[in-house]
Design an enzyme around this catalytic site. Structure first.
Site, PDB file in Angstrom:
ATOM      1  N   ASN A   1      33.038  37.247 -19.432  1.00 45.26           N
ATOM      2  CA  ASN A   1      33.775  36.096 -19.970  1.00 45.26           C
ATOM      3  C   ASN A   1      34.729  35.486 -18.978  1.00 45.26           C
ATOM      4  O   ASN A   1      35.772  34.979 -19.339  1.00 45.26           O
ATOM      5  CB  ASN A   1      34.582  36.476 -21.217  1.00 45.26           C
ATOM      6  N   CYS A   2      34.417  35.587 -17.701  1.00 38.81           N
ATOM      7  CA  CYS A   2      35.293  35.042 -16.672  1.00 38.81           C
ATOM      8  C   CYS A   2      34.490  33.983 -15.933  1.00 38.81           C
ATOM      9  O   CYS A   2      33.406  34.243 -15.459  1.00 38.81           O
ATOM     10  CB  CYS A   2      35.686  36.142 -15.711  1.00 38.81           C
TER      11      CYS A   2
END
Lengths: 99, 120, 105
Positions: free
Chosen positions: C103-104
């Protein structure tokens, strides 16, 4: 602010239906697809919650799944084709698919 | 304003991918600052049982990840009382402290307060 | 001191336990970074984070955790970006021997 719940699994092997009935609001609807239509086979001894839904006209089933499984209960459930199913989804504020 | 999302997690932590998928979705939403809520329903409440040791099954620890939810900005956590009681889970022993316990009658309201809902 | 440690295509350690301070120094050198006290403080904090939560934090949770543990003067994006070349979640995770944060961006 109503929700349409979509069920797809047999009520005899899965607790989807039971759980769904617990969190159904007054204006919510229930759509049966796939093996979920088998619940209609137990009509007229449907669960009281389902009878209430049916009486309100908020109980639907996918026609092709009913025909394939010979679970046709006229007058209990509103049978929909795919186009009608899509239109139905648009009538509700949100759709919750139970996987 | 981003649409609000309610994720309903109703599978036990090690029985399949459902619990993992629900959690990954919530963590992703949280990382991007989306208004997201999580409801533990049915066997999903078993994710709240403390002291689980998934290493015994060579599994990643879903319950350890759950504890990170507040850091991901996910603070709207709920569990259904009926399911906790049925499964012998005491409210005071849950692995997450910040979970709000809801009666069945409040579940429809919770769903209808959100723009979207997804069940795993 | 070169011990055996496997890394993925992006340079993240495959095994959390293969990490040591000297491994971190090697990775830092590759990244053109000299590790000072301020860096080590964050790296050890990340090791703790992973022990507790079994995941590598994305940027926002990293900032929040640092603020919680070390105070707001360190738990902010300016401070962490400055230490880790503008990508604190990814670079600090790599240096601390954690997997790449999901999720980066």
């Amino acid at each position: 602010m109503a929700t349409l719940h979509l069920l797809s699994q047999s009520p005899f092997t899965n607790t989807q239906l039971k759980s769904c009935l617990r969190l159904l609001g007054d204006t919510d609807g229930l759509m049966l697809c796939g093996d979920a239509v088998y619940v209609l086979n137990s009509a007229p001894e449907l669960a009281p919650e389902l009878q209430v839904l049916a009486a309100k006209g908020a109980l639907y089933a996918l026609e092709e799944d009913q025909i394939a499984r010979n679970c046709i209960q006229e007058g209990v459930v509103q049978s929909l084709n795919y186009a009608q199913f899509v239109a139905l989804c648009c009538q509700y504020d949100r759709v919750n698919s139970w996987v | 304003m981003a649409k609000s999302l309610l994720v309903i997690s109703r599978q036990a932590p090690w029985s399949g991918l459902g619990a993992r998928e629900a959690l990954d979705l919530v963590l992703a939403g949280g990382a991007f600052d989306l208004p997201i809520s999580l409801l533990f329903l049915d066997d999903g409440v078993f994710q709240l049982l403390p002291e689980q040791k998934p290493e015994a099954l060579q599994q990643k620890d879903v319950t350890a990840n759950l504890a990170a939810l507040p850091l991901f900005g996910v603070e709207q956590l709920y569990a259904a009382r009926t399911d906790l009681v049925q499964r012998g889970l005491g409210e005071s022993q849950l692995a997450l402290e910040s979970v709000r316990i809801l009666e069945d009658g409040a579940l429809a309201d919770l769903i209808n307060r959100h723009d979207q809902v997804m069940t795993f | 001191m070169s011990t055996e440690y496997r890394r993925d295509a992006e340079g993240y350690l495959m095994d959390l336990e293969a990490w040591s301070e000297s491994v971190a120094e090697v990775i830092a050198q590759e990244e053109g970074l000299v590790l000072g006290t301020e860096h080590w403080e964050i790296l050890w904090l990340l090791r703790d984070f992973y022990q507790r939560f079994q995941l590598a934090p994305a940027t926002r949770p990293l900032i929040k955790y640092v603020a919680q543990q070390l105070g707001p003067e360190k738990g902010n994006s300016l401070y962490l970006n400055h230490l880790f070349k503008g990508t604190p979640a990814k670079l600090a995770a790599k240096l601390a021997g954690l997997p790449k944060p999901t999720n980066c961006i």
